[in-house]
Design a protein around this motif. Sequence first.
Motif, short mmCIF file in Angstrom:
data_model
loop_
_atom_site.label_atom_id
_atom_site.label_comp_id
_atom_site.label_asym_id
_atom_site.label_seq_id
_atom_site.Cartn_x
_atom_site.Cartn_y
_atom_site.Cartn_z
N THR A 101 41.84 37.59 37.83
CA THR A 101 40.93 36.81 38.65
C THR A 101 40.12 35.82 37.83
OG1 THR A 101 39.40 38.67 38.55
CG2 THR A 101 40.67 38.42 40.56
N TYR A 102 40.13 35.97 36.51
CA TYR A 102 39.44 34.96 35.70
C TYR A 102 40.08 33.60 35.93
CZ TYR A 102 43.29 34.87 32.33
OH TYR A 102 44.51 34.72 31.74
N ARG A 103 41.37 33.59 36.27
CA ARG A 103 42.03 32.30 36.55
C ARG A 103 41.44 31.65 37.78
NH1 ARG A 103 47.12 35.16 35.56
NH2 ARG A 103 47.48 34.99 33.33
N LEU A 104 40.93 32.46 38.68
CA LEU A 104 40.24 31.90 39.85
C LEU A 104 38.90 31.32 39.43
CD1 LEU A 104 39.99 31.67 43.00
CD2 LEU A 104 38.80 33.84 42.90
N PHE A 105 38.13 32.12 38.67
CA PHE A 105 36.77 31.68 38.33
C PHE A 105 36.76 30.49 37.41
CE2 PHE A 105 34.58 34.77 40.64
CZ PHE A 105 35.22 36.00 40.52
N TRP A 106 37.71 30.40 36.51
CA TRP A 106 37.68 29.31 35.54
C TRP A 106 38.26 28.02 36.10
CZ3 TRP A 106 39.59 31.89 30.36
CH2 TRP A 106 38.71 32.93 30.04
N LEU C 55 43.35 25.72 31.80
CA LEU C 55 43.33 27.13 31.42
C LEU C 55 43.89 27.32 30.02
CD1 LEU C 55 44.40 29.13 34.60
CD2 LEU C 55 42.26 29.30 33.38
N LEU C 74 37.61 19.37 36.92
CA LEU C 74 37.82 20.59 37.70
C LEU C 74 37.26 20.53 39.12
CD1 LEU C 74 37.38 23.73 35.42
CD2 LEU C 74 39.36 23.03 36.74
N PHE C 79 43.22 24.57 42.73
CA PHE C 79 44.29 25.31 42.04
C PHE C 79 44.44 26.69 42.65
CE2 PHE C 79 47.13 26.57 38.84
CZ PHE C 79 46.69 27.73 38.21
N ALA C 81 46.45 29.99 41.53
CA ALA C 81 47.29 30.57 40.49
C ALA C 81 48.36 31.47 41.11
CB ALA C 81 46.43 31.37 39.51
N PRO C 85 45.10 35.11 42.79
CA PRO C 85 44.09 36.12 42.43
C PRO C 85 42.79 35.90 43.21
CG PRO C 85 44.31 34.51 40.69
CD PRO C 85 45.41 34.23 41.65
N LEU C 86 42.28 36.98 43.73
CA LEU C 86 41.04 36.94 44.49
C LEU C 86 40.26 38.22 44.19
CD1 LEU C 86 42.45 35.87 47.98
CD2 LEU C 86 40.90 34.51 46.60
N PRO C 87 38.92 38.19 44.29
CA PRO C 87 38.17 39.43 44.05
C PRO C 87 38.39 40.40 45.20
CG PRO C 87 36.69 37.64 44.70
CD PRO C 87 38.05 37.03 44.60
N LEU C 98 31.29 32.66 47.38
CA LEU C 98 31.69 32.44 45.99
C LEU C 98 32.06 30.98 45.78
CD1 LEU C 98 34.40 34.67 44.28
CD2 LEU C 98 34.38 32.24 43.96
N LEU C 102 30.05 28.30 43.34
CA LEU C 102 30.68 27.82 42.12
C LEU C 102 31.18 26.38 42.21
CD1 LEU C 102 32.76 30.95 41.03
CD2 LEU C 102 30.41 30.36 40.49
N LEU C 141 39.95 28.33 49.63
CA LEU C 141 39.06 28.14 48.49
C LEU C 141 39.39 26.85 47.76
CD1 LEU C 141 38.57 31.48 46.52
CD2 LEU C 141 36.85 30.10 47.66
#
Lengths: 320, 129, 293
Positions: A101-106, C55, C74, C79, C81, C85-87, C98, C102, C141
Motif C-alpha cells: 500500500t505504500y505504492r498507493l500513498f507515495w 516510485l 504527482l 496511478f 498500481a 493496493p488499498l488500506p 484519505l 493527501l 481515488l
Amino acid sequence: MIWVGWRQQRVETLIAAAMLAVLAAASIPIGLHMASVYTHDGLAACAGHAESPADPCRALVPSFLQRFSGINMLFVWSTLVPALAALLFAAPFVLDLDSGTYRLFWTQSITRRRWVVTKLGLAVGGTVVVAACLIALATWTRAPLDHLNGRMSTNAYDAEGIVPIAYALFVLGVALAVGALWRRTVPALLVGFVVYIVGRAFADSWLRQRLLTPVKTTWLVSRPGPDLNRALQIAQYPSDASGRQLASSAATCVRSAGGAFSHATLCARPRPLGTHDYVTAVYQPASRFWELQGLEFALVAGLGVLLVLFAGWWTHRRIA
Amino acid sequence: MIAFHLETRSGVPTYLQLVQQVRQAVRLGILQPGDQLPTVKEVVERLTINPNTVLRAYRELDLEGLVEGRRGVGTFVASVPEPVPPDDLKALRTSLQKWVERARAAGLDDENVAALFADTLRPSVSRVA
Amino acid sequence: MSGAPALETAALGKRYGSHWALEGCELSIPAGSVTALVGPNGAGKTTLLQLAVGLIEPTTGTIAVLGNEPRAVLPRVGFVAQDHPLPRRFTIDETLKLGRELNPSWDAALAERRVDELGLPRRQKIGTLSGGQQSQVALTLALAKRPELLLLDEPVAALDPLARREFLTGVLQAVTETGITVVLSSHIVADLERICDRLIILARGHTQLVGSIDDVLASHRLLTGPRAAADAVSRAHAVVRESHTERQTTLLVRANGHVYDARWELHEVDLEEIVLAYLGRTAPVDRPVAVAR
C-alpha cells in the motif's frame, strides 16, 4: 496526512490503551490499599532505619513486603507493556511496506518524506506515551515499596525513571529497521521482540553493573556497613581487610550485619561472626539511580532513535 | 434512435462499423433527417469503446455529408444527399474500367488491383509509413 | 490530441543487479491518447509505469511526465498500481477522506458521485469488497484528483469479465469527459482495438513496436504462398514472423508500402495476431519497430 497516519494506527492505539487499562485496574486498587497500610501501620517511619533488635520495624517490614510481594511480580511483567506497544506501533508502518500500500500513498500528492516522517513520528509518539504511562503508574503504585527497598532492584528500576522509554524506543527501532529492510511484518515484530528480551537480559546481568564502576566497600563485620538495602547489590563476600575475597575453605557463610533489611545470604551452615571478619560488598549505591538511568537511557534510547532514523532513511531512499 | 453494436471478430475497424451502421440505418429509414445520433458518452457507456473512435466515425459521416454536428447540442442526421447524376456515374465507370485494364496489363491480378485501389482510397483517413 | 507529449522517454533504462528490466526505451505518448502497454509478465511494463510515477529512479536515460520530473507532477498524475493496493481496514468513506487529505486538487463531489453511481457501499471496509469493487475504488481515488494523465498497471487482470467491462467503461468515460491521457498495461490482448488508439509492445525489457493502432493495422499484412524463402520479401519489408509447412509459407510482414508480388496472397491481420507475433519473436532484438505518426 496526520489523520491518515492516526487512522492506520487506531486499532493499535486502542490495544495499547487497553493493556494500560488492565495494568491500571490490577495495580491501582492494590496501590491504594498498600499506601493506606503503609501509613496506618507506621511503616513510614521505618524507611532507611538503622536496625536494632528491639526495633518494631524489624518485624513489620518483612511482613509488609511479604504481603505485597504480588505487586513486585506484577511490575516485573509490566515492563512488557511498552515493548508490546512499540511492536504494535511499528506494525502499521511495516504493513504498508509489506502489503504494497505504500505504492498507493507515495503516488498521491504528498512527498515520500512527509509520509515517512508522519508515520514514524506517530509511532514514536505513541510508544513514548505508553512508556510514560507505565512509569507514572509504577512510580505511584510502588511508592511505599520504593521507600523501603529503594529503586535499584530490577522490579523497580526497569519500570521507573526513564529507562522504560528507552527500551520501548529500542524495540520500536529494531522492528522498524528490520521491517524497512525485509518488508515482512511478522518477522520484523518477532525480531523486535527477541532482541528486546536479549537486550533486557544483557542490561540486567552485565550492563548495569558496568555503566559506572561499582563501589567496593570493605568493613568489619561488627561495624555497621553501608546501606546495601536500597542499592543494587552485585556481590558480597567475606574478605580480608584489603577487600580480597577469602578462599572458600576459610569462608563458609558469614551473615552480613550491614544494613537492616539486606537479603540474607543463604547459608548451609552459618558460623557466628568473629571480630576479625571483614565483609566486602560490590554494589551500585541508591544515590546513583538517576545517573545510571541517564546513562542507560542515553545508550539504549540513542540506539533506538538511530534505528528509527535508519528505517526512515532507508525507506525514503531505497525502496521501489 | 439507433443502437450500435460491435462485431469484434469481423476484422472491420470499430469506427468503420459505426459508420456502416449509420449508413444502413439511414438507408432503411430507421434514422430520419433531424434524428439525433447517440452522444459519445452514451456510445462509450454502451459499448466500452474509445471515445476517439466514436468521434472519428461521426467526423467521417460529417465529411460524407450524412450527418452534421451542432456544437454543444449533438450530432444529427442531415438531409439525405442528392444522388449522383447518372451521366457522371457513367463517365466515372468508363474511366475506371480503362484504369482496371491498364492495371491488369501491368501484371496485377484481381486482388492486387483491389489492394492498390483501396490503398489509394484510404489516404483520406490514414497513411502507411 | 495536440501539444506537448504526456509522457516522453529517451534511452530509458532500469537495472536491478545484473538484470535490465527495461532498456533503451524511446517513447512519446501524445496527450489525449489511450495507449495500451502490452507484453508478457516480466516484460518491463510495471517498471516503465513505476518510473513514470517516481516510485523508482532510472538507471540510464530520462523520462519526462507532462514535461517534468515524475515526482514534481504527482498531483497531476493518477496511478493505480498492480493489484490496486488499498488500506484494507478503511471504509470507502475513509478511503475517500484519505484522497482528500493527501491530494490538494481533490474533487470530493466527483469522488462521491462516482462511488454512488457505481452503487459501492460507503460504510463497508475495503477488505470485504469484491475485486471489481476494489478496483473501482482505486480508480476513483486516481480520477478524483483530476489528473491529466492516468497510468494503470494491469488494472483488469484479476477481474471477472463484467467487472473488467465496468472498469474500462469508467476509464473511457473519464477520457470522454476530460480528454485525459491514459496508459494502461495489460498482458491480455483481446479488446485492444476497441479501447486504445495507440500501442506499445514490450518484451524482455525492450520495445518491440510503437505506434497508433490504425497505422499498425494498415501496415501489417499476412502473406501466404507456396513454400519459398522469405528473402525477396525481407529485402523490401520487415518480416515479423515466418512459418513454413511442407508446402506453404506464411509470413507476417510490416510493409513499406504495398506488397506487389504475384507469388504471395495478401491478407489483413487483426491486432491480436500482430501483437502475438511480436511477442513470440525470439530473434535477437534489433531496433524497435516504430510506425510513423
